[in-house]
Structures are given as C-alpha cells and as structure tokens.
Design a protein around this motif. Structure first.
Motif, PDB file in Angstrom:
ATOM      1  N   TYR A  88      -6.061   2.549   9.495  1.00  0.00           N
ATOM      2  CA  TYR A  88      -5.764   3.020   8.145  1.00  0.00           C
ATOM      3  C   TYR A  88      -6.074   1.930   7.123  1.00  0.00           C
ATOM      4  O   TYR A  88      -5.939   0.736   7.384  1.00  0.00           O
ATOM      5  N   THR A  89      -6.457   2.404   5.921  1.00  0.00           N
ATOM      6  CA  THR A  89      -6.578   1.502   4.785  1.00  0.00           C
ATOM      7  C   THR A  89      -5.215   1.347   4.139  1.00  0.00           C
ATOM      8  O   THR A  89      -4.242   2.011   4.525  1.00  0.00           O
ATOM      9  N   THR A  90      -5.154   0.474   3.147  1.00  0.00           N
ATOM     10  CA  THR A  90      -3.872   0.259   2.454  1.00  0.00           C
ATOM     11  C   THR A  90      -3.387   1.545   1.793  1.00  0.00           C
ATOM     12  O   THR A  90      -2.197   1.883   1.846  1.00  0.00           O
ATOM     13  N   LYS A  91      -4.297   2.315   1.193  1.00  0.00           N
ATOM     14  CA  LYS A  91      -3.904   3.560   0.530  1.00  0.00           C
ATOM     15  C   LYS A  91      -3.394   4.581   1.536  1.00  0.00           C
ATOM     16  O   LYS A  91      -2.400   5.292   1.293  1.00  0.00           O
ATOM     17  N   GLU A  92      -4.054   4.670   2.692  1.00  0.00           N
ATOM     18  CA  GLU A  92      -3.613   5.623   3.717  1.00  0.00           C
ATOM     19  C   GLU A  92      -2.248   5.234   4.266  1.00  0.00           C
ATOM     20  O   GLU A  92      -1.422   6.104   4.581  1.00  0.00           O
ATOM     21  N   ILE A  93      -1.985   3.947   4.372  1.00  0.00           N
ATOM     22  CA  ILE A  93      -0.679   3.515   4.874  1.00  0.00           C
ATOM     23  C   ILE A  93       0.410   3.867   3.866  1.00  0.00           C
ATOM     24  O   ILE A  93       1.471   4.384   4.230  1.00  0.00           O
ATOM     25  N   THR A  94       0.157   3.589   2.604  1.00  0.00           N
ATOM     26  CA  THR A  94       1.173   3.890   1.582  1.00  0.00           C
ATOM     27  C   THR A  94       1.378   5.397   1.418  1.00  0.00           C
ATOM     28  O   THR A  94       2.476   5.835   1.043  1.00  0.00           O
ATOM     29  N   ASP A  95       0.333   6.190   1.720  1.00  0.00           N
ATOM     30  CA  ASP A  95       0.502   7.637   1.664  1.00  0.00           C
ATOM     31  C   ASP A  95       1.421   8.127   2.786  1.00  0.00           C
ATOM     32  O   ASP A  95       2.168   9.103   2.600  1.00  0.00           O
ATOM     33  N   ASN A  96       1.348   7.487   3.935  1.00  0.00           N
ATOM     34  CA  ASN A  96       2.203   7.892   5.054  1.00  0.00           C
ATOM     35  C   ASN A  96       3.595   7.274   4.971  1.00  0.00           C
ATOM     36  O   ASN A  96       4.558   7.865   5.479  1.00  0.00           O
ATOM     37  N   LEU A  97       3.702   6.110   4.365  1.00  0.00           N
ATOM     38  CA  LEU A  97       4.993   5.444   4.222  1.00  0.00           C
ATOM     39  C   LEU A  97       5.270   5.310   2.723  1.00  0.00           C
ATOM     40  O   LEU A  97       4.792   4.390   2.062  1.00  0.00           O
ATOM     41  N   SER A  98       6.001   6.216   2.200  1.00  0.00           N
ATOM     42  CA  SER A  98       6.274   6.219   0.756  1.00  0.00           C
ATOM     43  C   SER A  98       7.309   5.155   0.447  1.00  0.00           C
ATOM     44  O   SER A  98       8.516   5.360   0.549  1.00  0.00           O
ATOM     45  N   GLU A 125       5.144   4.938  15.451  1.00  0.00           N
ATOM     46  CA  GLU A 125       4.985   6.191  14.740  1.00  0.00           C
ATOM     47  C   GLU A 125       3.975   7.137  15.379  1.00  0.00           C
ATOM     48  O   GLU A 125       3.845   8.292  14.954  1.00  0.00           O
ATOM     49  N   ARG A 126       3.226   6.611  16.378  1.00  0.00           N
ATOM     50  CA  ARG A 126       2.197   7.408  17.051  1.00  0.00           C
ATOM     51  C   ARG A 126       1.161   7.918  16.039  1.00  0.00           C
ATOM     52  O   ARG A 126       0.763   9.076  16.051  1.00  0.00           O
ATOM     53  N   ALA A 148       7.591   1.942  -2.430  1.00  0.00           N
ATOM     54  CA  ALA A 148       6.957   1.249  -3.555  1.00  0.00           C
ATOM     55  C   ALA A 148       6.808  -0.248  -3.276  1.00  0.00           C
ATOM     56  O   ALA A 148       5.774  -0.861  -3.577  1.00  0.00           O
ATOM     57  N   GLN A 149       7.838  -0.849  -2.695  1.00  0.00           N
ATOM     58  CA  GLN A 149       7.757  -2.282  -2.388  1.00  0.00           C
ATOM     59  C   GLN A 149       6.650  -2.555  -1.363  1.00  0.00           C
ATOM     60  O   GLN A 149       5.954  -3.572  -1.439  1.00  0.00           O
ATOM     61  N   LEU A 150       6.492  -1.645  -0.391  1.00  0.00           N
ATOM     62  CA  LEU A 150       5.452  -1.821   0.621  1.00  0.00           C
ATOM     63  C   LEU A 150       4.066  -1.769  -0.016  1.00  0.00           C
ATOM     64  O   LEU A 150       3.174  -2.564   0.336  1.00  0.00           O
ATOM     65  N   ALA A 151       3.875  -0.844  -0.995  1.00  0.00           N
ATOM     66  CA  ALA A 151       2.577  -0.738  -1.657  1.00  0.00           C
ATOM     67  C   ALA A 151       2.236  -2.025  -2.399  1.00  0.00           C
ATOM     68  O   ALA A 151       1.101  -2.529  -2.326  1.00  0.00           O
ATOM     69  N   GLU A 152       3.204  -2.589  -3.127  1.00  0.00           N
ATOM     70  CA  GLU A 152       2.948  -3.841  -3.847  1.00  0.00           C
ATOM     71  C   GLU A 152       2.689  -4.987  -2.875  1.00  0.00           C
ATOM     72  O   GLU A 152       1.833  -5.852  -3.107  1.00  0.00           O
TER      73      GLU A 152
END
Length: 312
Positions: free
Chosen positions: A237-247, A230-231, A249-253
């Motif tokens: 990144y933290t977990t929140k920053e990753i989930t913000d860039n990759l929307s 993804e460059r 729901a399963q990934l967040a959980e």
C-alpha cells in the motif's frame, strides 16, 4: 717342517673363507621383537655367477615365525661373484624369550638342488608384562548373576498407544478449539514482542548517520506486521491507501512526515514522535485482534487460523 705347517694352515684358511663365502648370510634387522608385531629378516647369498640359486618364498617353513611379506632385490655380479638378497617381513606368536632362525637357499647342481642353510641367528622377545605382574593376578572365584534384558512387549505397547490416541482424541474433541485458540493467542503475543523489539531497535537512533535507513526499515517492519494482523496487503500500500484503510488523523500526518524524510531527505524533529504513532497504531491493532480471536466462534477461529497460515 715349518714350511709344510704354514702351507697347511694357509690351505685350511682359504678353504674356510671359501666355505664362508658359499654360505648364505641371514640376520635379523632388529635386536628384539614383540608378539604379533611385524619385523624384518635379511638374507643374502654370494655365489658363483655360473650357479643358479633359489630363495625360499612366503610358503616356506620359517618356524617359529610366519612370513607375511617378501621383497627381492636384483642380482649384483662383480669379480667376486654374484650376490642375491631378499628381505622377509616376519611375525611371531611364540612366547619363547630367545627365538632362532636359519633359512635354506637352494643351489642348482646338475639335475638336483642342494639346500645350503644360513648361519643361525637369534632374537630376543620383548616382554610387555612381567612375570611378577602375572603372578599378582587373581581369578574371581564367584560371579554375580546378571538378569537378562527383557524383550519389548509389543502387544502392551500397542495397547498403550491406542489408549493414548483415544485420550488425545477425546481431549481434542472437548477442548480442541480452546487449546487452538490459546495457542494462536500465544503466537500473536510472541510476534508482538518480536515486533516491538525490532521496531525499537530501528527507531533508537533516527538522527544519526544511518537515521534514514533505520526509519525506512522501521516503516517496512510496521507494514508487514500490520499485514499479518489485519490480513491486508499493507506492504504494497501507498501512504494514501494506508490512511484510507486506517482512519487516523495522527497516523496520516506521521506517514507524511516520514515520507518527507525518506524520499525527500527533509529531516524533522518530529520523526521520533511520528514513529511512536506508528508503533501505537500497531499495538492498538494487536489488542483489537486479540479481542476478536478471544470472542470468536469456532468457525471464525478456524477461518483466522487458515488466513494466518497463508500469511506465513
């Protein structure tokens, strides 16, 4: 008459012993020699302590031998007189089966030197090739003509190099973008295979003794792989920053469950499912990136190549 005869014999014997004592003693220290192989010859001379003697040096004539080394020993003086000795290292290139040597020693008498020769000693030449073997040798009466090796044709080599350069330049101008794109897709494929292999190795045993370490290594590998695809600096990144860039729901959980295991030590039966979600997200990103490169214009393809080189 008998007494006179005994006296004469005794006098002759004494004179013989005296003459033998005044003659240098020279002998070879080996019984056989080889051509070109060094060997040693010992020379000693017992004389009156009032007489000066001179031994030959390496420049003296030792034919049929040649002197290659000389070692002197200190003079030893006793009631019997003085004893001088030396050892010569010799070499021969003659082919005579029996070779002899007698060496002179000079004694200083008044204003002149007298040469006294040692007893002649002989040595046998060891034959490494028997005469019978020499007689079986036969010279070749005819030889095959061997062609000379051709010298490099530098003008022709230069012409071929220019031709190859021109053809290569033409191929690059016509198909360079396509070749570069296919090469980049091939590299992406290889990196994806390596990621899947390593990720599977880390996630094979997540419930064992090293389960938490394996999960942590798998997450780090996943972040670095996404960063290259993804460059974006997913590795920082933290977990929140990753989930913000990759929307997703399963990934967040899945990330929350993995964080609970890594930082809190809270084991869960869903850890393997969470890791599978991470792998599926990476594979989706890989397939999406391949489609982008395959459909990219030459300008955008060059931009992606430069970004990939910076990631490396």
């Amino acid at each position: 008459m008998r007494r006179l005869l005994s006296f004469l014999l005794f006098t002759f014997f004494c004179c013989f012993l005296e003459a033998a004592a005044q003659q240098p003693q020279g002998r070879f220290l080996t019984d056989s020699i080889e051509v070109g192989k060094p060997f040693q010859y010992a020379l000693s001379f017992r004389h009156s302590s009032q007489v000066d003697v001179f031994f030959p040096d390496t420049s003296a004539d030792f034919r049929p031998f040649q002197v290659i080394k000389l070692e002197y020993f200190p003079t030893e003086t006793t009631s019997r007189g003085s004893l001088d000795s030396a050892v010569y290292t010799l070499v021969t290139f003659e082919l005579n089966k029996i070779q002899t040597l007698e060496v002179p020693v000079w004694t200083l008498t008044g204003r002149d030197c007298t040469a006294v020769y040692s007893q002649m000693d002989s040595i046998r030449l060891r034959e490494l090739i028997s005469p019978d073997a020499i007689d079986t040798l036969r010279l070749q009466t005819d030889t095959q003509i061997v062609p000379l090796r051709r010298q490099p044709n530098f003008p022709f080599m230069l012409l071929v190099s220019l031709l190859i350069l021109m053809i290569g330049t033409g191929v690059y101008l016509l198909f360079g973008e396509s070749i570069t794109k296919q090469w980049e897709l091939f590299l992406m494929f290889r990196r994806n295979q390596e990621f899947v292999k390593n990720f599977t190795r880390f996630t094979r045993d997540v419930n064992g003794v090293k389960g938490i370490d394996n999960v942590e290594k798998a997450v780090i590998l996943w972040k670095k792989y996404l960063q290259r695809l993804e460059r974006k600096p997913y590795a920082t990144y933290t977990t929140k920053e990753i989930t913000d860039n990759l929307s997703n729901a399963q990934l967040a959980e899945a990330l929350k469950s993995i964080d609970s295991l890594i930082y809190g030590g809270l084991a869960s039966f869903n850890t393997a499912d969470s890791l599978n979600i991470l792998r599926e997200v990476a594979l989706q990103s890989y397939r999406h990136r391949r489609i982008e490169i395959a459909q990219a214009t030459p300008a955008s393809s060059r931009t992606y190549q430069k970004s990939s080189q910076n990631d490396r």
